[in-house]
Design an enzyme around this catalytic site. Structure first.
Site, PDB file in Angstrom:
ATOM      1  NE  ARG A 125      -3.961  -3.806   1.765  1.00 42.89           N
ATOM      2  CZ  ARG A 125      -4.615  -2.806   2.311  1.00 42.89           C
ATOM      3  NH1 ARG A 125      -4.836  -2.784   3.621  1.00 42.89           N
ATOM      4  NH2 ARG A 125      -5.055  -1.803   1.583  1.00 42.89           N
ATOM      5  CE1 TYR A 181      -6.201  -9.503  -2.966  1.00 47.29           C
ATOM      6  CE2 TYR A 181      -5.285  -8.505  -0.981  1.00 47.29           C
ATOM      7  CZ  TYR A 181      -5.660  -8.408  -2.303  1.00 47.29           C
ATOM      8  OH  TYR A 181      -5.463  -7.231  -2.972  1.00 47.29           O
ATOM      9  CE  LYS A 218       0.351  -3.190  -0.216  1.00 48.29           C
ATOM     10  NZ  LYS A 218       0.401  -1.832  -0.699  1.00 48.29           N
ATOM     11  CG  HIS A 273       1.141   2.503   0.401  1.00 45.20           C
ATOM     12  ND1 HIS A 273      -0.211   2.617   0.646  1.00 45.20           N
ATOM     13  CD2 HIS A 273       1.260   1.547  -0.555  1.00 45.20           C
ATOM     14  CE1 HIS A 273      -0.878   1.773  -0.112  1.00 45.20           C
ATOM     15  NE2 HIS A 273      -0.017   1.124  -0.856  1.00 45.20           N
ATOM     16  CB  SER A 277      -4.899   0.275  -1.349  1.00 43.39           C
ATOM     17  OG  SER A 277      -3.888   0.030  -0.409  1.00 43.39           O
ATOM     18  CB  ALA A 278      -7.744   0.613  -5.096  1.00 45.29           C
ATOM     19  CB  CYS A 279      -6.008   6.177  -4.711  1.00 45.73           C
ATOM     20  SG  CYS A 279      -7.274   6.015  -3.447  1.00 45.73           S
ATOM     21  CE  LYS A 314       0.536   2.986  -3.915  1.00 39.91           C
ATOM     22  NZ  LYS A 314      -0.854   2.851  -3.448  1.00 39.91           N
ATOM     23  CG  ASP A 330       2.090  -0.935  -3.546  1.00 39.66           C
ATOM     24  OD1 ASP A 330       1.223  -0.063  -3.341  1.00 39.66           O
ATOM     25  OD2 ASP A 330       2.151  -1.985  -2.885  1.00 39.66           O
ATOM     26  NE  ARG A 361      -5.375  -5.631  -5.868  1.00 40.60           N
ATOM     27  CZ  ARG A 361      -4.795  -4.551  -5.349  1.00 40.60           C
ATOM     28  NH1 ARG A 361      -3.621  -4.155  -5.780  1.00 40.60           N
ATOM     29  NH2 ARG A 361      -5.410  -3.845  -4.423  1.00 40.60           N
ATOM     30  CE1 TYR A 372      -7.416   6.289 -14.963  1.00 41.79           C
ATOM     31  CE2 TYR A 372      -9.113   7.736 -15.865  1.00 41.79           C
ATOM     32  CZ  TYR A 372      -8.740   6.656 -15.076  1.00 41.79           C
ATOM     33  OH  TYR A 372      -9.701   5.958 -14.400  1.00 41.79           O
ATOM     34  CG  ASN A 394      -3.598  12.791 -13.293  1.00 45.79           C
ATOM     35  OD1 ASN A 394      -4.464  13.663 -13.329  1.00 45.79           O
ATOM     36  ND2 ASN A 394      -3.830  11.567 -12.839  1.00 45.79           N
TER      37      ASN A 394
HETATM   38  O1  SAT Z   1      -3.424  -6.113  -1.814  1.00 49.10           O
HETATM   39  S1  SAT Z   1      -2.291  -5.260  -1.508  1.00 49.10           S
HETATM   40  O2  SAT Z   1      -2.259  -4.976  -0.081  1.00 49.10           O
HETATM   41  O3  SAT Z   1      -1.063  -5.873  -1.914  1.00 49.10           O
HETATM   42  C1  SAT Z   1      -2.470  -3.818  -2.389  1.00 49.10           C
HETATM   43  C2  SAT Z   1      -2.862  -2.674  -1.586  1.00 49.10           C
HETATM   44  O4  SAT Z   1      -3.899  -2.738  -0.901  1.00 49.10           O
HETATM   45  O5  SAT Z   1      -2.160  -1.645  -1.603  1.00 49.10           O
HETATM   46 MN    MN Z   2      -0.439  -0.657  -2.088  1.00 46.80          MN
END
Ligand code: SAT
Ligand code: MN
Length: 591
Positions: free
Chosen positions: A79, A207, A216, A236, A258-260, A262, A285, A377, A501, A504
């Site tokens: 993004r 992308y 999004k 989100h 993002s990327a944490c 979920k 998401d 991805r 993981y 949690n």
């Molecule tokens: O690439 S996305 O925006 O769909 C995923 C994210 O950043 O949460």
């Molecule tokens: Mn996301």
């Protein structure tokens, strides 16, 4: 080849769909218009086209049936927040955390870029439905795109085709989305939202987060703006259910940037010692949530697939994700083995001797660069997930008992604590922060404020957004309890203090037990916290001293944290609800 509409349309709404398509056909001048119906035949046909155009490569069909590979332009892998705009009539309504442009100016610029842009290309008309059919929260979008990759991804990520047109209400109230790849010049990359027109135009990127407009753009940026007007929340957040050995089910929503993690959290498998406990995924998401007639907060997942980060995904960190991506999955920017399998950093097994990396170059373990892009991805249908909750298709969704906020913080934030009440919980969400990740272009690992994990996704003024959260409370007589977690705290030696993981689940179980009045806690300055002996440690040797380090809140660190929170709150100060200023005062006096 021109393919006409090959299916009957829903009675109302259609005329305006046709007008919308005609308007952009005239501007973009594609050679042909292809109306997608979402059928299996169509999928087969589109896959063939994508392969012969070199957009997709078939992977080894014995190992990965129905799976394909896509390599993006190296300048187009995440993004781009600096190219993302909210185009409201007044700048103030977009607020200080969004880029803004006047709708008239932006339409003019974009229509200029779109003019004749699809000559020699096909314009695909992609009708898609966000949410289960018949859900009061469902939304229909029409995405026009010149990218067959987008069509095939939208087919996985949403309920695409005829089913969407059947859900048109007749008032023509569908989201109007236009995507055009142009020549991928970053200088001509714009992802623009027009909330007052329920419209999105995205150009110059291929992308996922920039171009799968249901995700999004509609589900969060336009969705949050509509939700504010209509009295619901677009968040989100992942959604999951936890079933206890006695069969009671508790539903939880959690917002992490993002990327944490979920996707990992939403598909978690409890440790073996928790016999009879089951976690099922509703979404990984996005959550749309509205107060129900019963005074509880009800949530749906508007999506139908997972667009997950590949690196780090393996049978230890997320077995359900691994099982979800064995078939009918599109892989983007991972590495490929000589026999057509996929690979990324952190995948199971030995590192292969030879790979083709995400840029298409030969790669060996001696190579200095990563084989897979850190934001590579997978796009996988949710039906592939062995832990998919059947409630995912319920039109009313599920009643939420707990909301969890969390960020990636090496310091300051303990593993878990609970807010004293809703307003305090909104304060915790509003002051969240996290280290930046590869999901967005820019510097990595820098801690930034990311309120409710919505900084890049809130389609209006963040101060109004906090106020909307406070207003929602008035519609609830049984509001979810609100928690804050941090899986990423590090010790003095720089290693993670918490295994994360599947482990949690221990935190999740405490959360659920708190909601059900089954777990005690200690009142502290920052919230309710579990004591060491109040956690279920079966099967996990964990030292009390490590727990103390993980759970401590340090006065000096928190003073810094508070000043830093203030810095952010000042940026939205003109519309910051008084309640949050009081929460800050209360926190200071408690500390
Ligand atoms: O690439 S996305 O925006 O769909 C995923 C994210 O950043 O949460
Ligand atoms: Mn996301």
């Amino acid at each position: 080849m021109t393919i006409d509409r090959k299916f009957g349309m829903a009675p109302g709404g259609f005329e305006s769909v046709e007008k919308f398509v005609e308007k952009y056909r005239a501007i973009c001048e594609p050679d042909q218009v292809f109306w997608c119906d979402g059928s299996e035949d169509e999928k087969k046909f589109l896959l063939q086209q994508a392969v012969s155009a070199g957009v997709l490569e078939p992977l080894n069909q014995d190992i990965l049936p129905g799976c394909y590979y896509h390599r993006s332009n190296p300048n187009d892998v995440a993004r781009v927040e600096q190219c993302t705009y909210i185009c409201t009539p007044s700048r103030e309504d977009a607020g200080p955390t969004n880029n803004w442009a006047a709708p008239r100016d932006m339409y003019e610029k974009l229509h200029g870029l779109l003019r004749s842009s699809m000559r020699g290309r096909t314009m695909y008309v992609v009708p898609y439905l966000m949410g289960p059919p018949g859900s009061p929260l469902r939304m229909v979008g029409i995405e026009l795109t010149d990218s067959i990759y987008v069509v095939l991804n939208m087919r996985i990520m949403s309920r695409m085709g005829r089913v969407a047109l059947e859900q048109l209400t007749g008032k023509g109230d569908f989201n109007r989305g236009v995507h055009c790849t142009l020549n991928l010049d970053p200088a001509q990359r714009f992802i623009c939202h027009f909330p007052q027109d329920n419209a999105i135009i995205s150009v110059g990127s291929g992308y996922g987060g920039n171009v799968l407009l249901g995700k999004k753009c509609l589900a969060l940026r336009i969705g949050s703006s509509l939700g504010r007007q209509q009295g619901w929340l677009a968040e989100h957040m992942l959604l999951l259910s936890v079933e206890s050995p006695t069969g009671d089910k508790t539903y939880v929503a959690a917002a992490f940037p993002s990327a944490c993690g979920k996707t990992n959290f939403s598909m978690m498998i409890p440790p073996a010692s928790f016999e009879g406990w089951k976690v099922k995924t509703i979404g990984d998401d996005i959550a749309w949530m509205r107060p129900g007639k019963d005074g509880r907060l009800w949530a749906i997942n508007p999506e139908a697939g997972y667009f997950g980060v590949a690196p780090g995904t393996n049978f230890a960190t997320n077995p359900n994700a691994m099982r979800s991506i064995q078939s009918d999955t599109i892989y983007t920017n991972v590495a490929v083995t000589p026999n057509g399998d996929v690979w990324w950093e952190g995948k199971d097994g030995p590192v292969p001797e030879n790979l083709t990396d995400w840029k298409g170059n030969p790669w060996t373990p001696q190579s200095l660069e990563k084989a897979a892009h850190p934001n590579s991805r997978f796009t996988a249908p949710m039906q592939n997930n062995p832990a998919l909750a059947p409630e995912v298709n319920h039109p009313d969704g599920v009643p939420i008992s707990a909301i969890i906020f969390g960020g990636r913080r090496a310091t300051t934030m303990p593993l878990v604590f609970q807010s004293f009440n809703w307003i305090h919980g909104v304060y915790l969400g509003a002051t969240m922060a996290s280290e930046t990740t590869a999901a967005a272009a820019g510097e990595l690992g820098k801690v930034r404020r990311d309120p409710m994990a919505m900084l890049p996704f809130c389609g209006y003024h963040m101060g109004d957004y906090f106020n909307h959260w406070l207003n929602i409370r008035r519609e609830l007589n049984d509001p979810p309890r609100i928690f804050h977690v941090n899986w990423f705290r590090k010790g003095k030696d720089g290693s993670f203090l918490w295994p994360g993981y599947g482990e949690n689940f221990r935190v999740l179980k405490w959360v659920i037990d708190r909601c059900r009045g089954r777990a005690p806690a200690r009142e502290t300055a920052i919230g309710w916290m579990p004591r060491f002996n109040e956690f279920d440690w079966q099967g996990l040797p964990f030292a009390k001293s490590q727990w103390d380090e993980l759970m401590q809140y340090d006065a000096a660190e928190w003073r810094r944290e508070l000043l830093w929170q203030e810095e952010f709150l000042l940026t939205v100060h003109d519309r910051l609800p008084k309640e949050l200023i009081f929460q800050r005062e209360l926190l200071i006096s408690r500390l």
